[in-house]
Design a protein around this motif. Structure first.
Motif, mmCIF file in Angstrom:
data_model
loop_
_atom_site.group_PDB
_atom_site.id
_atom_site.type_symbol
_atom_site.label_atom_id
_atom_site.label_comp_id
_atom_site.label_asym_id
_atom_site.label_seq_id
_atom_site.Cartn_x
_atom_site.Cartn_y
_atom_site.Cartn_z
ATOM 1 N N UNK A 91 11.373 -9.755 3.111
ATOM 2 C CA UNK A 91 10.677 -8.555 3.310
ATOM 3 C C UNK A 91 9.376 -8.378 4.391
ATOM 4 N N UNK A 92 8.969 -9.567 4.757
ATOM 5 C CA UNK A 92 7.904 -9.345 5.549
ATOM 6 C C UNK A 92 8.370 -9.283 6.886
ATOM 7 N N UNK A 93 9.406 -9.237 7.238
ATOM 8 C CA UNK A 93 10.111 -8.802 8.558
ATOM 9 C C UNK A 93 9.935 -7.504 8.946
ATOM 10 N N UNK B 88 6.920 4.452 9.205
ATOM 11 C CA UNK B 88 5.886 4.381 9.767
ATOM 12 C C UNK B 88 5.042 3.121 9.385
ATOM 13 N N UNK B 89 4.068 2.904 10.376
ATOM 14 C CA UNK B 89 3.219 2.006 10.070
ATOM 15 C C UNK B 89 2.543 2.008 8.658
ATOM 16 N N UNK B 90 2.284 0.848 7.978
ATOM 17 C CA UNK B 90 1.367 0.802 6.875
ATOM 18 C C UNK B 90 0.103 -0.026 7.276
ATOM 19 N N UNK B 91 -1.043 0.454 6.517
ATOM 20 C CA UNK B 91 -2.282 -0.287 6.873
ATOM 21 C C UNK B 91 -2.442 -1.469 6.033
ATOM 22 N N UNK B 92 -2.768 -2.392 6.563
ATOM 23 C CA UNK B 92 -2.928 -3.730 5.892
ATOM 24 C C UNK B 92 -4.379 -3.946 5.957
ATOM 25 N N UNK C 212 1.482 -4.540 14.144
ATOM 26 C CA UNK C 212 0.764 -3.832 15.080
ATOM 27 C C UNK C 212 -0.693 -3.870 14.948
ATOM 28 N N UNK C 213 -1.580 -4.172 15.933
ATOM 29 C CA UNK C 213 -3.125 -4.430 15.866
ATOM 30 C C UNK C 213 -3.582 -3.161 16.601
ATOM 31 N N UNK C 214 -4.577 -2.633 15.981
ATOM 32 C CA UNK C 214 -5.326 -1.480 16.864
ATOM 33 C C UNK C 214 -6.692 -1.907 16.716
ATOM 34 N N UNK C 215 -7.607 -1.255 17.951
ATOM 35 C CA UNK C 215 -8.707 -1.624 18.032
ATOM 36 C C UNK C 215 -9.592 -0.201 18.340
ATOM 37 N N UNK C 216 -10.848 -0.133 17.943
ATOM 38 C CA UNK C 216 -11.641 0.889 18.028
ATOM 39 C C UNK C 216 -13.084 0.768 18.110
ATOM 40 N N UNK D 269 1.397 -2.596 9.349
ATOM 41 C CA UNK D 269 2.906 -3.363 9.471
ATOM 42 C C UNK D 269 3.967 -2.239 9.431
ATOM 43 N N UNK D 270 4.743 -2.314 10.241
ATOM 44 C CA UNK D 270 5.829 -1.202 10.553
ATOM 45 C C UNK D 270 7.168 -2.060 10.237
ATOM 46 N N UNK D 271 7.809 -1.409 9.141
ATOM 47 C CA UNK D 271 9.195 -1.821 8.766
ATOM 48 C C UNK D 271 9.911 -0.957 9.698
ATOM 49 N N UNK D 272 11.347 -1.474 9.981
ATOM 50 C CA UNK D 272 12.486 -0.799 10.757
ATOM 51 C C UNK D 272 12.559 0.541 9.996
#
Lengths: 116, 120
Positions: B84-86, B42-46, B90-94, B36-39
């Motif tokens: 606050x969920x706005x 930085x992105x935060x791991x879900x 991002x999805x990331x694959x590996x 999740x990347x809030x405005x």
């Protein structure tokens, strides 16, 4: 626990001049460190990574970073900025170079502006 | 070779509703992570999925859940939406394991362009 601090929220440079984006990290383990770049309305792209091999890491598009354990730093540099480098840059840490952790911890980002 | 694809790209929901976001990993990848990347942040791991199971989870409430399918694609579900969920999701694959090597890979993530969720 691990964390990264990006020391500048915004950096502005002139085209053709050097770029320096600063990052300090904190980790209880031997960390893996990365720099990712995010262009507007695009996904994140890996620029380079450090995983306990050479301390000077070369990445794509002329960027490089040096891992300095004594200073807990992993600053990103480029000798000559190009207009296409304007983007948001994220310093990222994981706790262990070999553990396969996908729980990346991102810094808050540094927005790089390049002035023509 | 298609990279990571996410849908929808944008969506608007109201508080209390539920949302499902979808992700198809890069060809050959078997592990999907969601961030999740809030405005301005930085992105935060879900969480991360491998072999159709949640393997790691960040500091997110149970309202956030996911699923991975046999073809490695994944869904992120968020229930009882809050303002606050706005954020950009991002999805990331590996690859969990490099071919021929039992040791997992760290950090070789390929990101999609994200799904921007606005909660009104």
């Amino acid at each position: 626990a691990q964390s990264v601090t990006q020391l500048d929220s915004h950096v502005s440079v002139s085209e053709g001049t050097p770029v320096l984006l600063r990052c300090n990290y904190s980790s209880s383990y031997s960390p893996s460190l990365f720099w990712y770049v995010q262009h507007p309305n695009k996904g994140l792209q890996l620029l380079l990574k450090y995983t306990s091999a050479a301390t000077l890491v070369k990445g794509i598009n002329g960027f490089e970073a040096e891992f300095k354990k004594s200073e807990t730093s992993f600053h990103l540099t480029k000798p000559s900025a190009h207009m296409s480098d304007a983007a948001e840059y994220f310093c990222v840490v994981t706790p262990d170079a070999g553990a396969g952790s996908y729980q990346l911890t991102f810094g808050k980002g540094t927005k790089l502006s390049v002035i023509p | 070779d298609a990279g990571v694809t996410q849908s929808p790209t944008h969506l608007i929901k109201t508080r209390g509703q539920q949302v499902t976001l979808r992700c198809s990993p890069k060809s050959g990848h078997d592990t999907v992570s969601w961030y999740q990347q809030a405005l301005g942040q930085g992105p935060q791991f879900i969480f991360q999925y491998y072999e159709e199971e949640e393997r790691q989870r960040g500091n997110f409430p149970d309202r956030f859940s996911g699923h991975q399918f046999p073809n490695y694609s994944s869904e992120l579900n968020v229930n009882a939406l809050l303002l606050g969920d706005s954020a950009l999701y991002l999805c990331a694959s590996s690859l969990k394991y490099m071919l021929g090597n039992r040791f997992p890979i760290t950090g070789e993530l390929f990101f999609g362009e994200g799904s921007r969720l606005t909660v009104l």
